[in-house]
Design an enzyme around this catalytic site. Structure first.
Site, PDB file in Angstrom:
ATOM      1  N   SER A  35      12.192 -18.373   3.308  1.00 52.57           N
ATOM      2  CA  SER A  35      13.429 -17.681   2.944  1.00 52.57           C
ATOM      3  C   SER A  35      14.450 -17.645   4.072  1.00 52.57           C
ATOM      4  O   SER A  35      15.577 -17.203   3.860  1.00 52.57           O
ATOM      5  CB  SER A  35      13.120 -16.244   2.512  1.00 52.57           C
ATOM      6  OG  SER A  35      12.526 -15.512   3.570  1.00 52.57           O
ATOM      7  N   GLY A  74       1.619   4.082  -4.927  1.00 49.52           N
ATOM      8  CA  GLY A  74       1.151   4.834  -6.083  1.00 49.52           C
ATOM      9  C   GLY A  74       0.513   4.007  -7.173  1.00 49.52           C
ATOM     10  O   GLY A  74       0.489   4.440  -8.333  1.00 49.52           O
ATOM     11  N   PRO A  77       0.828  -1.215   0.000  1.00 45.43           N
ATOM     12  CA  PRO A  77       0.000   0.000   0.000  1.00 45.43           C
ATOM     13  C   PRO A  77       0.860   1.262   0.000  1.00 45.43           C
ATOM     14  O   PRO A  77       1.946   1.307   0.563  1.00 45.43           O
ATOM     15  CB  PRO A  77      -0.809  -0.112   1.309  1.00 45.43           C
ATOM     16  CG  PRO A  77      -0.721  -1.539   1.708  1.00 45.43           C
ATOM     17  CD  PRO A  77       0.588  -2.041   1.202  1.00 45.43           C
ATOM     18  N   THR A 131      -2.710   3.192  -7.606  1.00 48.93           N
ATOM     19  CA  THR A 131      -3.951   3.802  -8.094  1.00 48.93           C
ATOM     20  C   THR A 131      -3.679   5.131  -8.793  1.00 48.93           C
ATOM     21  O   THR A 131      -4.272   5.425  -9.842  1.00 48.93           O
ATOM     22  CB  THR A 131      -4.917   4.015  -6.913  1.00 48.93           C
ATOM     23  OG1 THR A 131      -5.169   2.759  -6.276  1.00 48.93           O
ATOM     24  CG2 THR A 131      -6.237   4.598  -7.388  1.00 48.93           C
ATOM     25  N   LYS A 159      14.710  -6.385   0.827  1.00 51.03           N
ATOM     26  CA  LYS A 159      15.668  -6.985   1.755  1.00 51.03           C
ATOM     27  C   LYS A 159      17.025  -6.292   1.681  1.00 51.03           C
ATOM     28  O   LYS A 159      17.683  -6.074   2.706  1.00 51.03           O
ATOM     29  CB  LYS A 159      15.806  -8.471   1.456  1.00 51.03           C
ATOM     30  CG  LYS A 159      14.529  -9.267   1.756  1.00 51.03           C
ATOM     31  CD  LYS A 159      14.667 -10.738   1.386  1.00 51.03           C
ATOM     32  CE  LYS A 159      13.387 -11.511   1.705  1.00 51.03           C
ATOM     33  NZ  LYS A 159      13.482 -12.942   1.330  1.00 51.03           N
TER      34      LYS A 159
END
Length: 982
Positions: free
Chosen positions: A888, A560, A557, A562, A931
């Site tokens: 991971s 950018g 979220p 949208t 990461k």
């Protein structure tokens, strides 16, 4: 011979109360002048043997005297209900007749029953007695009756009705009117506490007997006070201990004395056997033409009360009373002006009343009577005996009524003006419609509607099959009544069909340079998205035509996703339409409703075409990963398959339109936070473009270029009034806003500018500097204080790298022994593994794989070391409240176990990520950018990554890779050699 004289003036006094008789009836032993009056000669002489019965209604203005001849046992007998005015004027002539005092025998005719009051009787005006203490009690609700005012009453209580009937027949048309303390629809009371102790002495002016109820018009005479309960002398019940013979004798003598006060009654023996009792249905006993007494009244009803007159205090006509009277008169005039109905009421009240201005007593009652005040307030006026105080109370009620009338007039005027305006507008519209119709300017509704639809179609290129449907609906519409429901359904359907942009497209901009300029102007970074849009423009430029595509931006979220869609629409010069499918559970939102439903509408895509008026808009389908699952209303995700399939949306069929619509020119852009929840068939139809989070350098650039100018514009703070340093922004990004997106950073910057605006206004300062030192004064304490739990990692602790919704973060793996290790040869204990740290199922499996591989790998490197085989090892991942999952961390867990077994710490400032298999292969993972950014933020110099993630590392910007030494490994042997150098 005896003679009874009835004087003429008595008859004149009673003539208005009765009607005239039409016949005279005779029986064997009695002449009966029954029930009605007769109009005979002025003198009537009657000779009869036995008996003459004079009933209550034999008197008339036509009879001057009544003579009768009595022989032997003749007797003059008056019914107990005869008018008492008449009985006073009767004179017995033959007083020596010993038979005069005898009672009627049992064979004599019974006295006629009391007749009911005629249907409507206007009682003659009587001289109101100045003092009449015993009155029937009538309880009223809501409003008291004031003296000299008239009120209509309806009484339905049977006992009270009978009592009032008797009082009216006795020419005592008076009642005591008292108001209840609580509102109840009952005429009688069970206790005197239920009514106020001050009421009104009331005269009955008109009465109408309706059988089950009495309707009366009464007029208040004077104020009275309730003293107690009184017994009705006509209905009094003798004591049960008194002998029956004595009761009958004494009761009869009292009644004869009332009827013939001048007669001399001798003591005669009255035997009970000479009296014939008769029981009436009402429980009343009649003895020898006399209705003696009712049964005892129930104790729960009070009919008769004892009252006394109330006289107001003496007062002088001083200036205060005159001023109050004038103010009351003025207020009444104002009320009359505002309320025309009250004008008629007051004029009626004043016709028979005294002069208002000269009588403060009547004026105070008038003021209280015409208001709609609370009953308690009106009762206070009735009870007040001090005239100045009564005038003041009445004036208060009138003032309240005046204010209420003013408010009512104001509201009524507003409503009336609004209604008049609407009515006037409606009339003018109707007249204009008729005028236009006469002049030929405007046609009938049906013709105008059809012409409007056909005018729309002239500018469109409608497919043939759609045009056939439109013509069919227009023909059907012409035969329908415009008031029918089917007419509205057809009209709405045609409105949608003719509003769609059949064959209309927006001319696209195929200039790559201009599109790139617009994209860079609106967004910083996002190179993958910008490159894909420029490729789309290049293909369209070469082909000469534009086709629709389905793109899906996936990322955390606030990055950018949208907002970039709007920039893409602007760079392509396409119309923009957005709708969200998050939580959508109804397939009709996509495919539309059937036309048979009330309020049916097409789906969102058809609504988009009508709104944008073009066949090639850019449609943003937001939150596609949060679409609802299938239920009884259908599966919206399955409905999107037809919409987002380039092979099927050429002939998209909406349930409402029921005609094919071409959506192949539409550019669909979808957004999602994760792709795991997107159904695979839907995911297969979309081109996935990952939008990764921003690093600190990118956030700093975004804050300077976009967020700060927006905050200056929204807060009203001028640019020269505040200085936000770069160090303050970097601290804000690293210590407060570590998430991948910039939404939280935007909130903090807006908070800084709000605080600055507050200081500028309150403290009257001219300039504010926001630095790293005073940043906490604007945004509070830092959220993130340290990136590393260990400055130097001991043996058994390794730093890993993890991806989160906030971006990337460092993740430490801790290992230790849960009990001392027993390495004696005789020991047969086998080691165990305990895992904590709120791990998911995938990560738990990864720990088991790492444990198994670490034991086998340790055997190869140090066969003598039995640490992992016999040790009770505890593996923990800190921050236990945070859920953790994913494979991971495999190489990190293996390294931590080997470091603990070898009792040897790793080299410092190293971090790693990668999935490990049972054979030691290092498999690729995701989130490399996040990461690496997390490792750089934590001050890590060496990063170990899977070899297959080399391409992801190479795509990173140079400023991210700067200062990071990356090692790409294929197996764990390479990892071991890096972290445990020889």
């Amino acid at each position: 011979m005896s003679q009874v004289l009835i004087r003429k003036h008595t008859l004149n006094f009673l003539k208005q109360s009765y009607t005239r008789v039409s016949s005279v009836s005779f029986s064997n032993s009695t002449l009966r002048l029954n029930s009605e009056l007769f109009n005979l000669s002025s003198t009537l002489t009657i000779n009869k043997k036995d008996f003459l019965v004079v009933d209550k209604s034999i008197l008339s203005s036509g009879v001057h005297s009544l003579n009768y001849s009595a022989q032997n046992t003749s007797k003059l007998w008056f019914n107990q209900t005869s008018n008492f005015h008449t009985s006073r004027l009767l004179r017995e002539k033959n007083e020596n007749d010993p038979k005069d005092n005898e009672l009627p025998g049992e064979n004599q005719p019974q006295d006629p029953p009391i007749l009911p009051i005629p249907s409507l009787v206007a009682l003659a005006p009587l001289q109101v007695p100045e003092y009449l203490p015993k009155l029937p009690l009538v309880a009223i609700s809501r409003n008291p009756l004031f003296p000299n005012f008239i009120k209509m009453l309806e009484i339905s209580n049977k006992g009270l009705m009978d009592l009032i009937r008797r009082k009216v027949h006795l020419n005592q048309p008076y009642i005591g009117l008292f108001m209840r303390k609580e509102d109840r629809d009952d005429d009688v009371v069970q206790s005197l506490d239920e009514v106020y102790d001050v009421g009104t002495f009331t005269q009955i002016r008109e009465i109408q007997d309706l059988g089950d109820k009495l309707r009366m018009v009464v007029m208040g005479i004077r104020r009275i006070k309730l003293n107690g309960i009184a017994a009705d002398e006509l209905t009094a019940t003798p004591s049960s201990t008194e002998p029956e013979e004595k009761v009958l004798k004494n009761g009869l003598r009292r009644r004869l004395k009332r009827v013939l006060p001048e007669a001399k009654l001798e003591e005669t023996e009255v035997k009970p056997e000479n009296i014939t009792p008769e029981k009436t249905p009402e429980g009343t006993t009649i003895h020898n033409n006399e209705k003696v007494a009712d049964e005892p009244k129930k104790q729960d009803q009070i009919l008769m009360i004892d009252t006394s007159n109330l006289v107001h205090h003496e007062f002088k006509q001083n200036q205060e009373i005159k001023a109050l009277s004038n103010e009351i008169v003025k207020t009444i005039r104002d009320l009359i002006t505002l309320n025309p109905i009250m004008r008629e009421t007051i004029s009626l009240l004043l016709q028979n009343g005294p002069r208002v201005a000269e009588n403060p007593v009547y004026l105070s009652d008038l003021g209280a009577a015409i208001t709609n005040a609370d009953p308690k307030e009106q009762q206070d006026v009735l009870q007040e005996l001090d005239i100045p105080n009564r005038l003041m109370l009445s004036l208060r009620l009138l003032k309240k009524e005046l204010e209420m009338s003013k408010l009512q007039v104001k509201i009524g005027k507003e409503v009336e003006d609004k209604v008049k305006q609407q009515h006037r507008k409606y009339m003018l519209q109707e007249q204009l419609k008729v005028i236009k119709k006469e002049l030929g300017i405007e046609k009938e509704d049906k013709d105008a509607i059809e012409e409007k639809f056909r005018d729309r179609l002239k500018q469109l290129t409608v497919p043939k099959q759609v045009m056939d449907v439109i013509n069919e609906e227009l023909n059907k519409l012409s035969f329908l009544d415009h008031h029918s429901a089917e007419f509205n359904v057809s009209r709405n359907y045609l409105d949608w069909l003719t509003s769609l942009p059949w064959g209309k497209t927006t001319e696209e901009t195929l200039d790559i340079a201009r599109a790139a300029e617009i994209l860079d102007e609106d967004h910083y970074g996002m190179e993958d998205v910008k490159k894909r849009i420029l490729e789309f423009i290049a293909v369209s430029n070469l082909k000469g035509t534009t086709q629709g595509k389905i793109l899906c931006f996936v990322g955390p979220p606030g990055v950018g996703k949208t907002s970039i869609a709007r920039s893409i629409a602007r760079s392509l010069h396409r119309e923009y339409f957005r709708f969200s499918v998050g939580g959508m559970t109804d397939v009709a939102e996509i495919k539309g409703h059937r036309r048979t439903y009330i309020g049916a509408m097409p789906g969102k895509v058809i609504q988009c075409l009508k709104k944008t008026k073009t066949e090639n808009p850019l449609v943003l389908i937001d939150e596609v990963d949060k679409i609802g699952r299938g239920g009884y209303q259908g599966d919206p995700s399955s409905a999107l398959l037809e919409l987002l399939d380039p092979e099927q949306n050429v002939n998209f069929l909406d349930h409402y339109l029921d005609v094919p619509v071409d959506l192949s020119k539409v550019l669909f852009v979808c957004t999602a936070n994760v792709i795991d929840t997107i159904p695979d068939p839907l995911k297969d139809r979309m081109e996935i473009i990952e939008v990764s989070g921003y690093v600190a350098e990118e956030k700093l650039a975004i804050a300077k270029q976009y967020l700060i100018p927006t905050a200056i514009k929204n807060s009203g703070v001028k640019k020269e009034q505040i200085d936000l340093s770069d160090n303050a922004l970097i601290t804000l990004i690293k210590s407060y806003c570590r998430e991948s997106g910039v939404r939280n950073l935007q909130k903090h910057i807006e908070k800084i500018f709000r605080k600055a605006a507050f200081k500028l206004v309150k403290d009257k300062v001219e300039h504010i500097d926001v630095t790293e030192e005073n940043l906490h004064e604007f945004v509070g304490k830092p959220v993130f204080t340290s990136d590393r739990m260990y400055l130097e990692t001991p043996a058994g602790v390794v730093m890993g790298l993890a991806w989160t919704s906030m971006g990337g973060s460092t993740l430490f793996i801790e290992t230790t022994l849960s009990r001392p290790l027993d390495l004696s040869p005789d020991s047969k204990e086998q080691g165990t593994l305990t895992v904590t740290g709120h791990l998911g199922e995938v990560m738990k499996e990864s720990v088991q794989i790492a444990y198994t591989f670490a034991k086998s790998f340790l055997v190869q490197k140090d066969p003598i070391n039995k640490f992992l085989q016999r040790g009770f090892i505890h593996v923990h991942v800190p921050e236990g409240a945070t859920p953790k999952d994913g494979p991971s961390a495999g190489v990190t867990i293996v390294s931590a176990l080997l470091s603990l077994a070898l009792n040897r710490p790793l080299i410092q400032n190293v971090a790693m990520t990668g999935e490990v298999s049972l054979t030691g292969k290092v498999l690729p993972v995701g989130g490399i950018k996040e990461k690496v950014i997390a490792a750089k933020r934590a001050g890590v110099k060496t990063v170990i990554l899977p070899h297959e993630n080399l391409k992801d590392f190479n795509e990173l910007q140079d400023f991210i890779k700067e200062g990071i030494q990356a090692h790409f490994v294929k197996s764990y042997d390479e990892v071991f050699n890096i972290i445990f150098p020889k």
